[in-house]
Scaffold this motif. Structure first.
Motif, mmCIF file in Angstrom:
data_model
loop_
_atom_site.group_PDB
_atom_site.id
_atom_site.type_symbol
_atom_site.label_atom_id
_atom_site.label_comp_id
_atom_site.label_asym_id
_atom_site.label_seq_id
_atom_site.Cartn_x
_atom_site.Cartn_y
_atom_site.Cartn_z
ATOM 1 N N ASP A 1 -2.401 14.081 11.133
ATOM 2 C CA ASP A 1 -1.972 13.445 9.821
ATOM 3 C C ASP A 1 -0.820 12.499 9.829
ATOM 4 O OD1 ASP A 1 -2.300 13.126 7.082
ATOM 5 O OD2 ASP A 1 -1.285 14.982 6.516
ATOM 6 N N PRO A 2 -0.910 11.533 10.597
ATOM 7 C CA PRO A 2 0.464 10.666 10.735
ATOM 8 C C PRO A 2 0.306 9.568 9.505
ATOM 9 C CG PRO A 2 -1.449 9.578 11.940
ATOM 10 C CD PRO A 2 -2.083 10.918 11.585
ATOM 11 N N GLY A 3 1.241 9.090 9.282
ATOM 12 C CA GLY A 3 1.449 7.858 8.435
ATOM 13 C C GLY A 3 1.280 6.642 9.223
ATOM 14 N N TRP A 4 1.048 5.523 8.789
ATOM 15 C CA TRP A 4 1.042 4.501 9.595
ATOM 16 C C TRP A 4 1.270 3.036 8.949
ATOM 17 C CZ3 TRP A 4 -3.683 6.963 8.570
ATOM 18 C CH2 TRP A 4 -4.372 6.517 8.019
ATOM 19 N N LEU A 5 1.755 1.768 9.400
ATOM 20 C CA LEU A 5 1.780 0.673 8.969
ATOM 21 C C LEU A 5 1.480 -0.386 10.120
ATOM 22 C CD1 LEU A 5 3.985 -1.092 6.446
ATOM 23 C CD2 LEU A 5 3.349 -2.169 8.438
ATOM 24 N N ILE A 6 0.345 -1.184 10.059
ATOM 25 C CA ILE A 6 -0.355 -2.016 11.231
ATOM 26 C C ILE A 6 -0.332 -3.426 10.355
ATOM 27 C CG2 ILE A 6 -2.419 -2.478 12.265
ATOM 28 C CD1 ILE A 6 -2.633 0.872 12.240
ATOM 29 N N GLY A 7 -0.153 -4.392 11.159
ATOM 30 C CA GLY A 7 0.069 -5.822 10.753
ATOM 31 C C GLY A 7 -1.481 -6.358 11.423
ATOM 32 N N GLY A 8 -2.325 -5.716 10.539
ATOM 33 C CA GLY A 8 -3.536 -6.339 10.729
ATOM 34 C C GLY A 8 -4.521 -5.243 9.889
ATOM 35 N N ALA A 9 -5.903 -5.537 10.281
ATOM 36 C CA ALA A 9 -7.119 -4.893 9.406
ATOM 37 C C ALA A 9 -7.668 -3.977 10.184
ATOM 38 C CB ALA A 9 -7.834 -5.763 8.504
ATOM 39 N N PRO A 10 -7.362 -2.736 10.584
ATOM 40 C CA PRO A 10 -8.193 -1.634 11.336
ATOM 41 C C PRO A 10 -9.484 -1.345 10.724
ATOM 42 C CG PRO A 10 -6.009 -1.004 11.046
ATOM 43 C CD PRO A 10 -6.274 -2.026 9.807
ATOM 44 N N ARG A 11 -10.391 -1.494 11.619
ATOM 45 C CA ARG A 11 -11.801 -1.399 11.046
ATOM 46 C C ARG A 11 -12.298 0.117 10.795
ATOM 47 N NH1 ARG A 11 -15.690 -4.366 14.819
ATOM 48 N NH2 ARG A 11 -17.277 -3.797 13.294
ATOM 49 N N ASP A 12 -11.348 0.984 11.405
ATOM 50 C CA ASP A 12 -11.661 2.416 11.299
ATOM 51 C C ASP A 12 -10.796 3.125 10.548
ATOM 52 O OD1 ASP A 12 -14.055 2.339 13.156
ATOM 53 O OD2 ASP A 12 -12.699 1.299 14.490
ATOM 54 N N LEU A 13 -9.854 2.642 9.725
ATOM 55 C CA LEU A 13 -8.827 3.436 8.917
ATOM 56 C C LEU A 13 -8.976 2.935 7.586
ATOM 57 C CD1 LEU A 13 -5.621 2.911 11.282
ATOM 58 C CD2 LEU A 13 -6.970 4.929 10.949
ATOM 59 N N PRO A 14 -8.583 3.894 6.554
ATOM 60 C CA PRO A 14 -9.081 3.398 5.274
ATOM 61 C C PRO A 14 -8.232 2.252 4.757
ATOM 62 C CG PRO A 14 -7.898 5.528 5.401
ATOM 63 C CD PRO A 14 -8.188 5.085 6.812
ATOM 64 N N VAL B 1 0.885 -1.192 -0.093
ATOM 65 C CA VAL B 1 0.018 -0.247 -0.011
ATOM 66 C C VAL B 1 0.879 1.032 -0.093
ATOM 67 C CG1 VAL B 1 -1.620 1.442 1.527
ATOM 68 C CG2 VAL B 1 -1.856 -1.253 1.084
ATOM 69 N N LEU B 2 1.767 1.275 0.787
ATOM 70 C CA LEU B 2 2.723 2.557 0.866
ATOM 71 C C LEU B 2 3.545 2.683 -0.358
ATOM 72 C CD1 LEU B 2 4.396 1.984 4.537
ATOM 73 C CD2 LEU B 2 2.436 3.421 3.942
ATOM 74 N N LEU B 3 4.079 1.345 -0.918
ATOM 75 C CA LEU B 3 4.838 1.520 -2.359
ATOM 76 C C LEU B 3 3.858 2.302 -3.186
ATOM 77 C CD1 LEU B 3 6.685 -1.844 -1.861
ATOM 78 C CD2 LEU B 3 7.919 0.145 -2.033
ATOM 79 N N ARG B 4 2.876 1.716 -3.390
ATOM 80 C CA ARG B 4 1.842 2.301 -4.386
ATOM 81 C C ARG B 4 1.489 3.617 -4.252
ATOM 82 N NH1 ARG B 4 1.461 1.761 -8.605
ATOM 83 N NH2 ARG B 4 -0.705 1.807 -9.101
ATOM 84 N N GLU B 5 1.287 4.034 -3.066
ATOM 85 C CA GLU B 5 0.925 5.605 -2.767
ATOM 86 C C GLU B 5 2.209 6.359 -3.044
ATOM 87 O OE1 GLU B 5 -0.824 8.186 0.993
ATOM 88 O OE2 GLU B 5 -0.629 6.001 1.365
ATOM 89 N N ALA B 6 3.398 5.644 -3.000
ATOM 90 C CA ALA B 6 4.537 6.606 -3.308
ATOM 91 C C ALA B 6 4.829 6.556 -4.699
ATOM 92 C CB ALA B 6 5.620 5.999 -2.485
ATOM 93 N N GLY B 7 3.857 5.727 -5.669
ATOM 94 C CA GLY B 7 4.097 5.826 -6.914
ATOM 95 C C GLY B 7 4.887 4.874 -7.515
ATOM 96 N N SER C 1 -4.574 -0.600 5.813
ATOM 97 C CA SER C 1 -3.776 -1.071 6.927
ATOM 98 C C SER C 1 -2.412 -0.281 7.223
ATOM 99 C CB SER C 1 -3.156 -2.428 6.740
ATOM 100 O OG SER C 1 -2.605 -2.804 5.527
ATOM 101 N N ALA C 2 -2.265 0.636 5.980
ATOM 102 C CA ALA C 2 -0.878 1.462 5.836
ATOM 103 C C ALA C 2 -1.405 2.868 5.338
ATOM 104 C CB ALA C 2 -0.043 0.538 5.222
ATOM 105 N N ALA C 3 -0.672 3.855 5.327
ATOM 106 C CA ALA C 3 -0.922 5.174 4.860
ATOM 107 C C ALA C 3 0.558 5.985 5.006
ATOM 108 C CB ALA C 3 -1.912 5.993 5.237
#
Length: 463
Positions: free
Chosen positions: A130-143, A18-24, A145-147
């Motif tokens: 406005d943090p970035g994040w990477l989480i080893g799961g599927a948060p139900r309230d974030l768009p 997800v991060l790699l794609r967001e970074a282009g 698992s990573a941004a």
């Protein structure tokens, strides 16, 4: 840059994608079996995903990233070495591509790190950080698992498991914490850690990475964590459920929501309401609010946001309700986590029959090391079903070291709690549905998919 991920469907690797794609970047990936939900997410974000291994996929690739399940004999990994392609582990790639110019907020510990990291990203996001994040799961309230986020802050779940076949150090040693939230230290990952002292040594290495004066928020409820803290010069904010902690959870009640107070010494500093059940989640929330305060988020602002936090998939997650029965899917696979989940559900569903199903699937739970402790934990239910020990071709366990479900059943039954072993997803489903009573709470615990058992039971009940 063209990046190829080997074992792309792992929870951390798919988040990195997800991060790699967001970074282009252009991203391709492979896995032994390209399985949902990761495969669905990867394809939706534009990753070219394939099943099986084929060295031809490396043509034109600039960077290869290996998941920690990849062995040196993997055909793609071997081809990357032979071709001299730049190759990184998942945590090294996260560090070098995304963390060098950021201020990592690292959440580490044996228990609670996925939920706590998700809570922290949720609070900071909704409080305008406005943090970035990477989480080893599927948060139900974030768009997702990573941004990437737009501020210096980056929330990262710090796993103590090893990094890759060519890097046997824990993942979290790559993350250079600006601030560290330490949730628990206990023995786990028996396939790579020889004993508890080796686990403690890994966490001490993490503490040694903290810069002078860096905030360290640490749960004081775990003896082994306190032992790891001994001698540290870090500025420790100690929290938990116990009276000896400076910040603690008190006056917890559950009326369908979890309500509690946070006290600093004898002073109430905040009242909190959570959707998630139990002291385990209240403690997670307290640690998160302490970290958020370091970033200027007030107690009340953080608590207000947390009321809207629904949780993480497979953490006390209600899969369905029908015929007066509630079916819950949970990731617990360590006796401390099993006990915590069952205690939470007792509070949430008083007076209802609590039926616990457990699959010994993790590399620790499949071994005999916690056999007695699993019996103690599971005996908190009203009925227990033990599945067969999960078989892994790449990690055969001698019978003398393998956990015995029959031994646990005998221990639990000896305490007056009905218990049985049942082998197979279908027979377990049939037994649970055939013996169901209105009011039952069925919690199915495994760190794997368990053949979709929670959904199968829920569907069979008509949910």
């Amino acid at each position: 840059m063209k990046v190829h991920l080997i074992a792309a469907c792992g929870v951390g690797m798919s988040a990195l994608a997800v991060l790699l794609r967001e970074a282009g970047h252009t991203v391709s990936g492979s896995d032994e079996q390209a399985y949902p939900p990761a495969s669905t997410v990867l394809r939706e974000i534009g990753v070219t995903l394939s099943s099986g291994w084929d060295p031809r996929r490396l043509t034109g690739v600039d960077l290869v990233i290996c998941g920690n399940a990849v062995t040196r004999h993997n055909p793609e990994a071997a081809a990357a070495r032979e071709q001299g392609l730049r190759t990184m582990s998942f945590p090294q790639a996260l560090e070098e591509l995304f963390l060098l110019e950021r201020w990592p907020l690292v959440v580490a510990g044996t228990h609670g790190k996925t939920t706590s990291a998700s809570m922290l990203a949720f609070v900071l996001r909704h409080c305008g950080r406005d943090p970035g994040w990477l989480i080893g799961g599927a948060p139900r309230d974030l768009p997702s698992s990573a941004a990437l986020g737009g501020s210096p802050w980056f929330v990262v779940e710090g796993d103590e498991y090893d990094s890759a076949y060519f890097d046997k150090e824990p993942k979290f040693l790559h993350y250079r914490p600006h601030t560290l939230l330490l949730t628990a230290v206990e023995f786990d990952h028996a396939d790579i850690y020889r004993d508890l002292d080796a686990v403690k040594a890994a966490f001490r290495k993490l503490l040694a990475l903290l810069r002078p004066g860096a905030p360290l928020v640490a749960c004081g409820d775990f003896t082994h964590l306190l032992d790891v803290l001994g001698g540290t010069s870090a500025d420790v904010r100690r929290f938990g459920l116990g009276e000896e902690n400076r910040w603690r959870v008190t006056d917890l009640v559950d009326d369908g929501l979890t309500h509690f107070r946070i006290r600093e010494g004898d002073e109430t500093v905040c009242e909190v309401t959570l959707q998630a059940p139990g002291p385990i989640n209240a403690r997670n929330a307290l640690g998160v609010l302490l970290v958020a305060r370091e970033l200027g988020v007030s107690w009340n602002a953080g608590a207000t946001v947390l009321r809207g936090f629904r949780g993480v998939s497979r953490r006390q997650e209600i899969v369905g309700e029908a015929r007066g029965v509630t079916v819950i899917d949970d990731f617990a696979h360590h006796p401390t986590a099993v006990a915590g989940t069952l205690a939470a559900l007792r509070l949430r569903y008083p007076g209802r029959r609590l039926r616990a199903v457990f699959e010994p699937r993790s590399n620790t739970s499949r071994r005999r090391v916690f056999e007695h402790e699993f019996g103690d934990a599971l005996a908190r239910a009203d009925e227990v079903v033990l599945a067969a020990v999960f078989v892994k071709a790449n990690d055969p366990i001698p019978e003398s070291e393998r956990l015995s479900p029959e031994t646990i059943v005998a221990q639990v039954t000896g305490r007056g709690v009905p218990a049985r072993t049942i082998d197979g997803v279908g027979p377990i489903r049939d037994y649970l549905v055939g013996s169901v009573r209105s009011g039952d709470v069925i919690v199915i615990m495994s760190n794997g998919s368990f053949g979709g058992l929670p959904r199968l039971v829920s569907d069979a009940l008509g949910a």
